[in-house]
Design a protein around this motif. Structure first.
Motif, PDB file in Angstrom:
ATOM      1  N   GLN A  61     -11.383 -19.823   5.079  1.00 25.92           N
ATOM      2  CA  GLN A  61     -10.336 -19.248   5.828  1.00 25.92           C
ATOM      3  C   GLN A  61     -10.575 -19.153   7.872  1.00 25.92           C
ATOM      4  O   GLN A  61      -9.494 -19.107   8.484  1.00 25.92           O
ATOM      5  CB  GLN A  61     -10.769 -17.312   5.644  1.00 25.92           C
ATOM      6  N   ALA A  62     -11.563 -18.443   8.095  1.00 23.08           N
ATOM      7  CA  ALA A  62     -11.825 -19.118   9.531  1.00 23.08           C
ATOM      8  C   ALA A  62     -11.568 -20.430  10.140  1.00 23.08           C
ATOM      9  O   ALA A  62     -10.880 -20.373  10.864  1.00 23.08           O
ATOM     10  CB  ALA A  62     -13.277 -19.151  10.038  1.00 23.08           C
ATOM     11  N   LEU A  63     -11.907 -20.987   9.473  1.00 26.82           N
ATOM     12  CA  LEU A  63     -12.028 -22.479   9.768  1.00 26.82           C
ATOM     13  C   LEU A  63      -9.955 -22.339   9.980  1.00 26.82           C
ATOM     14  O   LEU A  63      -9.121 -23.574  11.075  1.00 26.82           O
ATOM     15  CB  LEU A  63     -12.353 -23.808   8.353  1.00 26.82           C
ATOM     16  N   ARG A 292     -13.164 -14.683  15.101  1.00 28.88           N
ATOM     17  CA  ARG A 292     -14.445 -13.278  14.235  1.00 28.88           C
ATOM     18  C   ARG A 292     -14.145 -13.096  13.354  1.00 28.88           C
ATOM     19  O   ARG A 292     -14.574 -11.668  13.651  1.00 28.88           O
ATOM     20  CB  ARG A 292     -14.571 -13.196  15.666  1.00 28.88           C
ATOM     21  N   SER A 293     -12.547 -13.009  12.596  1.00 24.45           N
ATOM     22  CA  SER A 293     -11.852 -12.247  11.885  1.00 24.45           C
ATOM     23  C   SER A 293     -13.154 -12.978  10.602  1.00 24.45           C
ATOM     24  O   SER A 293     -12.819 -11.299   9.458  1.00 24.45           O
ATOM     25  CB  SER A 293     -10.678 -12.985  11.425  1.00 24.45           C
ATOM     26  N   GLY A 294     -13.882 -13.613  10.085  1.00 23.47           N
ATOM     27  CA  GLY A 294     -14.726 -13.570   8.984  1.00 23.47           C
ATOM     28  C   GLY A 294     -15.968 -13.562   9.948  1.00 23.47           C
ATOM     29  O   GLY A 294     -17.548 -13.566   9.383  1.00 23.47           O
ATOM     30  N   ALA A 295     -16.608 -13.093  10.856  1.00 26.09           N
ATOM     31  CA  ALA A 295     -17.618 -12.296  11.536  1.00 26.09           C
ATOM     32  C   ALA A 295     -17.864 -10.875  10.809  1.00 26.09           C
ATOM     33  O   ALA A 295     -17.198 -10.112  10.479  1.00 26.09           O
ATOM     34  CB  ALA A 295     -17.804 -11.789  12.875  1.00 26.09           C
ATOM     35  N   CYS A 321     -18.651 -17.932  14.863  1.00 21.61           N
ATOM     36  CA  CYS A 321     -17.932 -18.134  14.736  1.00 21.61           C
ATOM     37  C   CYS A 321     -17.321 -19.287  15.892  1.00 21.61           C
ATOM     38  O   CYS A 321     -17.745 -19.734  16.367  1.00 21.61           O
ATOM     39  CB  CYS A 321     -17.271 -16.556  16.227  1.00 21.61           C
ATOM     40  N   PRO A 322     -16.194 -19.770  15.246  1.00 17.78           N
ATOM     41  CA  PRO A 322     -16.074 -21.014  15.236  1.00 17.78           C
ATOM     42  C   PRO A 322     -14.617 -20.526  16.796  1.00 17.78           C
ATOM     43  O   PRO A 322     -14.236 -19.854  17.294  1.00 17.78           O
ATOM     44  CB  PRO A 322     -14.671 -21.257  13.989  1.00 17.78           C
ATOM     45  N   MET A 323     -15.051 -22.048  17.175  1.00 15.08           N
ATOM     46  CA  MET A 323     -14.097 -21.893  18.939  1.00 15.08           C
ATOM     47  C   MET A 323     -13.676 -22.749  18.950  1.00 15.08           C
ATOM     48  O   MET A 323     -13.295 -24.169  18.562  1.00 15.08           O
ATOM     49  CB  MET A 323     -15.480 -22.668  20.228  1.00 15.08           C
ATOM     50  N   ALA A 324     -12.020 -22.816  19.127  1.00 13.45           N
ATOM     51  CA  ALA A 324     -11.196 -23.701  18.954  1.00 13.45           C
ATOM     52  C   ALA A 324     -10.371 -23.721  20.502  1.00 13.45           C
ATOM     53  O   ALA A 324      -9.823 -22.720  21.550  1.00 13.45           O
ATOM     54  CB  ALA A 324      -9.738 -22.795  18.289  1.00 13.45           C
ATOM     55  N   ALA A 325      -9.681 -24.845  21.356  1.00 14.10           N
ATOM     56  CA  ALA A 325      -9.524 -25.230  21.880  1.00 14.10           C
ATOM     57  C   ALA A 325      -7.740 -26.261  21.899  1.00 14.10           C
ATOM     58  O   ALA A 325      -8.323 -27.281  21.425  1.00 14.10           O
ATOM     59  CB  ALA A 325     -10.219 -25.105  23.187  1.00 14.10           C
ATOM     60  N   THR A 326      -6.828 -25.829  22.991  1.00 16.53           N
ATOM     61  CA  THR A 326      -6.093 -27.057  22.820  1.00 16.53           C
ATOM     62  C   THR A 326      -6.119 -27.579  24.163  1.00 16.53           C
ATOM     63  O   THR A 326      -5.864 -26.695  25.564  1.00 16.53           O
ATOM     64  CB  THR A 326      -4.563 -26.456  22.381  1.00 16.53           C
TER      65      THR A 326
END
Length: 336
Positions: A61-63, A292-295, A321-326
């Motif tokens: 879910q986090a990914l 951070r919704s899965g922390a 926590c996963p980090m994402a960027a466009t």
């Protein structure tokens, strides 16, 4: 100019167990723990069970929440595990599996590797797990030999294609702080030197090319905006070799953390994306998010939405926590 949505995520012990008797394969134990072929991984997926169903559902879910087209992963056991995670867990939450999966066996004694999931074509891949300090011509840290491997896990080099243009990624997972942060910093510094050397070997003028170094670097240079030292990431930041994306895109230092350590309550930025100077210039105000919704709830600095099923310490998506960027990129023309 193409845009790409990238993410990096330490999945925390994404491992599996196998029903070797049911596999029907001769020497199954040896074969299934050393799979490096994507087709074989699909075939033997059915005899594996992912450890901790609740945790893996939250990890997926986090990914999925990153919206990433390409995700660098750390702490993945093998290609079979990555395949099963993509098919069984990612697909229901993201609508479809990523499809492209890359993992090479690294050097970690626990068998946790770096990997990659991609919805875009992977047109080049290379593992640097067997690169030694001597071969890279860098000084080994105290207690190590020039014949030792430079990476505790790997530096996975991949080229991703979008709209006929290619972007190069270097996926890393540096030495942990186990044994003390200051004591282990020289090993991470040597790994950082190794990554820098590999980029220098790939590109004649690294500053003028477009690349990203991303992953779990197990170190930080600030805690809530206050500088701390020493740290092992200097070679990636010195002489403006690379630009730390989070420091540029997230102005509030209290919001840059990607990891909560239960032992002392520390919130640290261990997960990073470092951009080449040229790529940073193309992205002066990038969209960067830390999901951070899965922390677990023990990381109580975060007061936002959490996925149903998250517990005080467990279940959880990960201790990271996963980090994402466009990112926009021009890249190299590979359409011909």
């Amino acid at each position: 100019m193409p845009e790409i949505r990238l993410a990096t995520f330490n999945c925390e012990n994404l491992m599996m167990r196998c029903d070797f008797a049911r596999s029907g394969l001769p020497n199954a134990r040896d074969r299934l723990t050393e799979v490096d072929d994507a087709l074989v991984a699909e075939q033997v997926d059915a005899v594996f069970d992912v450890l901790s169903e609740d945790d893996r559902t939250l990890t997926a879910q986090a990914l999925a929440a990153t919206g990433a087209e390409v995700c660098a992963l750390q702490e993945v056991e093998n290609l079979v595990t990555l395949t099963a995670f993509d098919n069984r867990y990612i697909a229901p939450w993201a609508g479809q599996p990523f499809g492209e999966r890359v993992l090479h066996e690294g050097n970690d004694t626990r068998g946790i590797d770096v990997g990659l999931l991609s919805r875009l074509p992977v047109i080049f891949q290379r593992s640097h797990a067997r690169a030694t300090y001597g071969r890279l011509d860098i000084a080994p840290p105290p207690g190590a030999s020039v014949n030792d491997y430079a990476f505790r896990r790997d530096c996975l080099e991949v080229d991703i294609q979008k709209d006929g243009r290619a972007l190069t990624l270097f996926v890393c997972h540096f030495k942990s702080m186990h044994g003390g942060r200051e004591r282990t910093a020289p090993t991470r510094e040597a790994e950082a030197c190794a990554v820098r050397r590999i980029i220098g070997q790939r590109f004649d003028r690294p500053a003028d090319e477009e690349w990203v170094i991303l992953g779990d670097f197990n170190d930080y240079w600030e805690v809530d905006g206050q500088s701390v030292s020493p740290h092992g990431l200097g070679p990636l930041l010195e002489d403006d070799f690379a630009v730390d994306l989070a420091s540029r895109a997230i102005p509030d230092p209290f919001e840059r953390w990607t990891h909560h350590y239960n032992g002392d309550g520390t919130y640290g930025a261990l997960d990073h994306m470092f951009l080449s100077p040229r790529l940073a210039a193309l992205n002066p105000a990038p969209d960067v998010k830390i999901i951070r919704s899965g922390a677990p709830y023990i990381a109580d600095r975060y007061q936002g939405f959490r996925f149903p099923g998250v517990g005080w310490k467990t279940p959880k998506a990960s201790d990271h926590c996963p980090m994402a960027a466009t990112l926009r990129f021009e890249g190299r023309d590979v359409s011909l």
